[in-house]
Design a protein around this motif. Structure first.
Motif, PDB file in Angstrom:
ATOM      1  N   LEU A 170      22.018  41.004  39.446  1.00  0.00           N
ATOM      2  CA  LEU A 170      22.909  42.008  39.321  1.00  0.00           C
ATOM      3  C   LEU A 170      24.477  41.602  39.246  1.00  0.00           C
ATOM      4  CD1 LEU A 170      23.888  45.233  39.144  1.00  0.00           C
ATOM      5  CD2 LEU A 170      24.067  44.750  41.906  1.00  0.00           C
ATOM      6  N   ILE A 171      24.836  40.578  39.703  1.00  0.00           N
ATOM      7  CA  ILE A 171      26.127  39.810  39.394  1.00  0.00           C
ATOM      8  C   ILE A 171      26.354  39.217  38.246  1.00  0.00           C
ATOM      9  CG2 ILE A 171      27.619  37.774  40.128  1.00  0.00           C
ATOM     10  CD1 ILE A 171      26.780  38.079  43.140  1.00  0.00           C
ATOM     11  N   LEU A 172      25.097  38.685  37.553  1.00  0.00           N
ATOM     12  CA  LEU A 172      25.125  38.005  36.395  1.00  0.00           C
ATOM     13  C   LEU A 172      25.115  39.211  35.238  1.00  0.00           C
ATOM     14  CD1 LEU A 172      22.269  35.329  36.544  1.00  0.00           C
ATOM     15  CD2 LEU A 172      24.802  35.027  36.495  1.00  0.00           C
ATOM     16  N   PHE A 173      24.449  40.303  35.430  1.00  0.00           N
ATOM     17  CA  PHE A 173      24.640  41.390  34.618  1.00  0.00           C
ATOM     18  C   PHE A 173      26.021  42.134  34.493  1.00  0.00           C
ATOM     19  CE2 PHE A 173      20.412  41.275  34.520  1.00  0.00           C
ATOM     20  CZ  PHE A 173      19.799  41.287  33.056  1.00  0.00           C
ATOM     21  N   LEU A 174      26.726  42.139  35.787  1.00  0.00           N
ATOM     22  CA  LEU A 174      28.169  42.862  35.819  1.00  0.00           C
ATOM     23  C   LEU A 174      29.162  41.841  35.212  1.00  0.00           C
ATOM     24  CD1 LEU A 174      28.317  43.869  39.494  1.00  0.00           C
ATOM     25  CD2 LEU A 174      28.510  45.242  37.587  1.00  0.00           C
ATOM     26  N   LEU A 175      28.816  40.537  35.092  1.00  0.00           N
ATOM     27  CA  LEU A 175      29.702  39.598  34.528  1.00  0.00           C
ATOM     28  C   LEU A 175      29.420  39.707  32.962  1.00  0.00           C
ATOM     29  CD1 LEU A 175      29.652  36.397  36.848  1.00  0.00           C
ATOM     30  CD2 LEU A 175      31.676  37.745  36.167  1.00  0.00           C
ATOM     31  N   TYR A 176      28.044  39.909  32.570  1.00  0.00           N
ATOM     32  CA  TYR A 176      27.905  40.151  31.296  1.00  0.00           C
ATOM     33  C   TYR A 176      28.594  41.410  30.712  1.00  0.00           C
ATOM     34  CZ  TYR A 176      25.528  41.801  27.005  1.00  0.00           C
ATOM     35  OH  TYR A 176      25.204  41.964  25.600  1.00  0.00           O
ATOM     36  N   LYS A 177      28.746  42.430  31.589  1.00  0.00           N
ATOM     37  CA  LYS A 177      29.279  43.742  31.128  1.00  0.00           C
ATOM     38  C   LYS A 177      30.858  43.475  30.871  1.00  0.00           C
ATOM     39  CE  LYS A 177      29.508  48.664  31.983  1.00  0.00           C
ATOM     40  NZ  LYS A 177      29.059  49.787  32.611  1.00  0.00           N
ATOM     41  N   PHE A 178      31.416  42.897  32.051  1.00  0.00           N
ATOM     42  CA  PHE A 178      32.904  42.713  32.167  1.00  0.00           C
ATOM     43  C   PHE A 178      33.497  41.476  31.945  1.00  0.00           C
ATOM     44  CE2 PHE A 178      31.783  46.177  35.227  1.00  0.00           C
ATOM     45  CZ  PHE A 178      32.508  47.419  34.754  1.00  0.00           C
ATOM     46  N   ARG A 179      32.721  40.653  31.700  1.00  0.00           N
ATOM     47  CA  ARG A 179      33.185  39.060  31.264  1.00  0.00           C
ATOM     48  C   ARG A 179      33.749  38.316  32.708  1.00  0.00           C
ATOM     49  NH1 ARG A 179      34.296  38.994  24.941  1.00  0.00           N
ATOM     50  NH2 ARG A 179      34.203  36.758  25.563  1.00  0.00           N
ATOM     51  N   PHE A 180      34.861  38.834  33.047  1.00  0.00           N
ATOM     52  CA  PHE A 180      35.506  38.240  33.982  1.00  0.00           C
ATOM     53  C   PHE A 180      35.728  39.036  35.388  1.00  0.00           C
ATOM     54  CE2 PHE A 180      37.021  36.359  30.105  1.00  0.00           C
ATOM     55  CZ  PHE A 180      36.800  35.107  30.555  1.00  0.00           C
ATOM     56  N   ILE A 181      35.338  38.585  36.487  1.00  0.00           N
ATOM     57  CA  ILE A 181      35.390  39.631  37.831  1.00  0.00           C
ATOM     58  C   ILE A 181      36.247  38.608  38.920  1.00  0.00           C
ATOM     59  CG2 ILE A 181      34.406  40.992  39.440  1.00  0.00           C
ATOM     60  CD1 ILE A 181      32.313  41.528  37.273  1.00  0.00           C
ATOM     61  N   THR A 182      37.013  39.156  39.839  1.00  0.00           N
ATOM     62  CA  THR A 182      37.336  38.271  40.861  1.00  0.00           C
ATOM     63  C   THR A 182      36.321  38.772  42.248  1.00  0.00           C
ATOM     64  OG1 THR A 182      38.820  40.126  41.588  1.00  0.00           O
ATOM     65  CG2 THR A 182      39.890  38.445  40.168  1.00  0.00           C
ATOM     66  N   ILE A 183      36.548  38.072  43.201  1.00  0.00           N
ATOM     67  CA  ILE A 183      35.685  38.269  44.271  1.00  0.00           C
ATOM     68  C   ILE A 183      36.235  39.583  44.970  1.00  0.00           C
ATOM     69  CG2 ILE A 183      37.309  37.187  45.932  1.00  0.00           C
ATOM     70  CD1 ILE A 183      33.584  36.872  46.294  1.00  0.00           C
ATOM     71  N   HIS A 184      37.249  40.075  44.768  1.00  0.00           N
ATOM     72  CA  HIS A 184      37.459  41.493  45.531  1.00  0.00           C
ATOM     73  C   HIS A 184      37.128  42.554  44.684  1.00  0.00           C
ATOM     74  CE1 HIS A 184      40.442  39.213  48.186  1.00  0.00           C
ATOM     75  NE2 HIS A 184      41.120  38.926  47.161  1.00  0.00           N
TER      76      HIS A 184
END
Length: 133
Positions: free
Chosen positions: A12-26
């Protein structure tokens, strides 16, 4: 190619990064509805060791959290899904070298998505599309 095993949440983390490209821990913490970020940090550390995600650190400001993006090995997991664009997956090696302005823009889009999530009612659906969608 034999890939290391991943949990459902790590995928799920990988797919969220695919969708948004850059994400912080918060932002991950809010997206995954976790009160404590330690477990998310463990998942991200494991993904980072397996070269699925890359962590960008700001050397000028040490108080800023790491910014996570996809790394090249994530391609093998994401290409199993029909929803992922193969042209984008071919450009994953460029993700960590994109400009700070573009990274900030992507982080802002995640913040907008989180804002809309916080404002929606429990029985409502939220349709939020990014360029990857």
């Amino acid at each position: 190619m034999l890939l290391p095993s991943l949990t459902k949440t790590q995928k799920l983390i990988l797919f969220l990064l695919y969708k948004f490209r850059f994400i912080t821990i918060h932002q991950f913490q809010k997206l995954l509805n976790h009160k404590d970020s330690r477990r998310i940090k463990e998942w991200l550390k494991d993904l980072k060791e397996k070269k699925y995600v890359y962590a960008i650190k700001d050397d000028k400001d040490v108080t800023k959290p790491y910014i996570y993006c996809l790394d090249t090995k994530a391609r093998y997991i994401l290409k199993e899904s029909d929803d992922c664009d193969t042209a984008f997956l071919g450009r994953l090696y460029k993700e960590k070298t994109l400009t700070q302005n573009f990274i900030n823009h992507c982080l802002f889009i995640v913040d907008i998505y989180l804002f809309f999530l916080s404002r929606k009612e429990k029985d409502e659906n939220l349709h939020f599309l990014t360029q990857q969608d």
